[in-house]
Design a protein around this motif. Structure first.
Motif, mmCIF file in Angstrom:
data_model
loop_
_atom_site.group_PDB
_atom_site.id
_atom_site.type_symbol
_atom_site.label_atom_id
_atom_site.label_comp_id
_atom_site.label_asym_id
_atom_site.label_seq_id
_atom_site.Cartn_x
_atom_site.Cartn_y
_atom_site.Cartn_z
ATOM 1 N N PHE A 73 0.843 -1.191 0.000
ATOM 2 C CA PHE A 73 0.000 0.000 0.000
ATOM 3 C C PHE A 73 0.884 1.249 0.000
ATOM 4 O O PHE A 73 0.642 2.195 -0.744
ATOM 5 N N ILE A 74 1.936 1.220 0.824
ATOM 6 C CA ILE A 74 2.849 2.357 0.909
ATOM 7 C C ILE A 74 3.716 2.455 -0.345
ATOM 8 O O ILE A 74 3.970 3.539 -0.864
ATOM 9 N N PHE A 94 3.821 5.186 8.528
ATOM 10 C CA PHE A 94 2.843 6.223 8.236
ATOM 11 C C PHE A 94 2.867 6.580 6.762
ATOM 12 O O PHE A 94 3.826 6.300 6.045
ATOM 13 N N ALA A 95 1.783 7.185 6.327
ATOM 14 C CA ALA A 95 1.666 7.629 4.930
ATOM 15 C C ALA A 95 0.930 8.957 4.913
ATOM 16 O O ALA A 95 0.040 9.195 5.728
ATOM 17 N N ILE A 106 -3.338 14.680 4.676
ATOM 18 C CA ILE A 106 -3.883 13.753 5.664
ATOM 19 C C ILE A 106 -2.780 12.788 6.057
ATOM 20 O O ILE A 106 -2.089 12.241 5.199
ATOM 21 N N LEU A 107 -2.617 12.599 7.343
ATOM 22 C CA LEU A 107 -1.577 11.701 7.858
ATOM 23 C C LEU A 107 -2.225 10.409 8.347
ATOM 24 O O LEU A 107 -3.089 10.430 9.226
ATOM 25 N N ALA A 108 -1.819 9.286 7.771
ATOM 26 C CA ALA A 108 -2.329 7.977 8.175
ATOM 27 C C ALA A 108 -1.301 7.266 9.038
ATOM 28 O O ALA A 108 -0.164 7.059 8.618
ATOM 29 N N VAL A 260 -7.192 -3.434 -3.372
ATOM 30 C CA VAL A 260 -6.753 -3.240 -1.985
ATOM 31 C C VAL A 260 -6.320 -1.796 -1.768
ATOM 32 O O VAL A 260 -6.756 -1.121 -0.826
ATOM 33 N N ARG A 261 -5.453 -1.316 -2.651
ATOM 34 C CA ARG A 261 -4.957 0.059 -2.517
ATOM 35 C C ARG A 261 -6.082 1.081 -2.696
ATOM 36 O O ARG A 261 -6.150 2.085 -1.974
ATOM 37 N N GLY A 262 -6.976 0.815 -3.646
ATOM 38 C CA GLY A 262 -8.082 1.737 -3.886
ATOM 39 C C GLY A 262 -9.004 1.848 -2.684
ATOM 40 O O GLY A 262 -9.431 2.950 -2.316
#
Length: 384
Positions: A73-74, A94-95, A106-108, A260-262
């Motif tokens: 994902f990252i 984090f991303a 936005i910080l995930a 998954v990423r979407g």
């Protein structure tokens, strides 16, 4: 636990500014713009301070594929053959994401929980009062071990539900703004089933929930198509009645990894894919169905049982018996009892060898079952 969170940066900057002003003996500090900004910052609530933060927790059994999903994902370009190291305790990454036309990011905060049962208590770290207002929970299931899928899912649903409810209650009682956040989350969850015929039959999870089934390629190649179809319907039922999205994937399948990423971009950053994520309910392909988009009527009921979690659990237990519980009286087999005894006397070098042999045995068992299935379909399996 992983890397330090960037959350602390603003607070550290304010503290340094105050310290600097005090050291300089600035008598006008209290009337300065910096002082007023400092006061405003310190009066912010948790929800206001971290309004652009979102937290996601990935959990599941050991070696289920959690870290592989997080890494890809990252970094979507990561090679499928790149195998991550096993997660110890709780890992943090984090991303950041900036929506088109937006000046803020936005910080995930991404947490990856190790699969050992001794780590279960660590769920309270990412699922807490501070994160409950903007939280996503992801349960990762290893599709290559069908007998363990529903037991694993039910374990995590119970554990996460309890912790999420505790965190939401704490947030609601913490402050007026916290109570508003909880109400906003509750209404957003209910909105998923607004006007849905199953609205009265579901027990919505308190926060956003997604179920990832990984290693789809092994489920497709090693499990009888009819059994696979039933397992897919069972998982659709569990996902639907809990208000969860359900997505299958394989590192070898580009479309499923894009799904998954979407979905994660949509849940974490509110960035919907162009045209949205289309539902895919054909059991011969990786499933993809968003929360609220399925129905009990389409899923149907298990043969000879009721359309309940117990009905699906009983059927899948019959179709996919635990290989460690082969005896008719329900007692563990002799090999399973020996394995239990070995865990009482740990020895790193021996344990590593035992784990390797058990994995080889498991692969051999799957190959035998696959050969039997192919033979029943009239396909001759060659021998070396």
């Amino acid at each position: 636990i992983g890397r330090a969170s960037p959350r602390a940066a603003p607070a550290m900057s304010v503290a340094r500014a105050k310290k600097k002003a005090a050291a300089q003996g600035d008598e006008d500090f209290e009337s300065s713009i910096l002082f007023r900004l400092t006061q405003e910052y310190e009066q912010q609530s948790h929800g206001e301070e971290f309004a652009n933060d979102v937290t996601v927790l990935f959990c599941g059994a050991k070696k289920s594929g959690k870290t592989s999903l997080v890494d890809r994902f990252i970094n979507p370009a990561k090679d499928e053959k790149d195998q991550p190291k096993p997660t110890v305790a709780l890992d943090y990454k984090f991303a950041r994401y900036a929506a088109e036309g937006s000046t803020s990011k936005i910080l995930a905060h991404i947490y990856d929980l190790g699969g050992d049962e001794s780590n279960d208590d660590l769920v309270a770290i990412p699922v807490s009062l501070a994160t409950a207002g903007n939280l996503v929970l992801a349960v990762v299931l290893d599709l290559s071990e069908p007998f363990a899928i529903l037991p694993t899912l039910e374990k995590w649903l119970k554990l996460l539900n309890a912790q999420a409810n505790k965190a939401m209650l704490g947030l609601a009682q913490d402050s007026e703004s916290g109570a508003k956040q909880v109400e906003t989350v509750r209404l957003a969850r209910q909105d998923l089933f607004s006007g849905h015929p199953d609205a009265g039959s579901v027990n919505l999870f308190p926060v956003q929930l997604v179920i990832f089934g990984v290693k789809w390629d092994l489920l497709a190649s090693e499990v009888d198509p009819e059994k696979r179809k039933i397992l897919c319907r069972a998982l659709r039922h569990f996902a639907h009645v809990n208000g969860a999205s359900l997505v299958f994937s394989s590192l070898k399948d580009k479309t499923s990894m894009n799904n998954v990423r979407g979905l994660l971009r949509q849940l974490l950053f509110g960035a919907s894919a162009k045209g949205g994520l289309p539902s895919q309910l054909d059991p011969s392909k990786p499933l993809c169905v968003l929360a609220g988009k399925d129905s009990l009527q389409e899923i149907g009921a298990p043969q000879g049982g009721s359309a309940t979690e117990k009905g699906w659990r009983d059927l899948t237990n019959d179709l996919f018996p635990d290989p460690n519980l082969r005896n008719k009286d329900g007692k563990k087999s002799e090999s399973a009892q020996v394995a239990d005894e070995l865990t009482k006397y740990p020895e790193s070098s021996i344990d590593g060898m035992v784990e390797q042999r058990l994995e080889e045995l498991n692969q051999y068992r799957k190959q035998v079952e696959r050969n039997q299935r192919l033979a029943s379909e009239g396909i001759v399996v060659g021998k070396d």
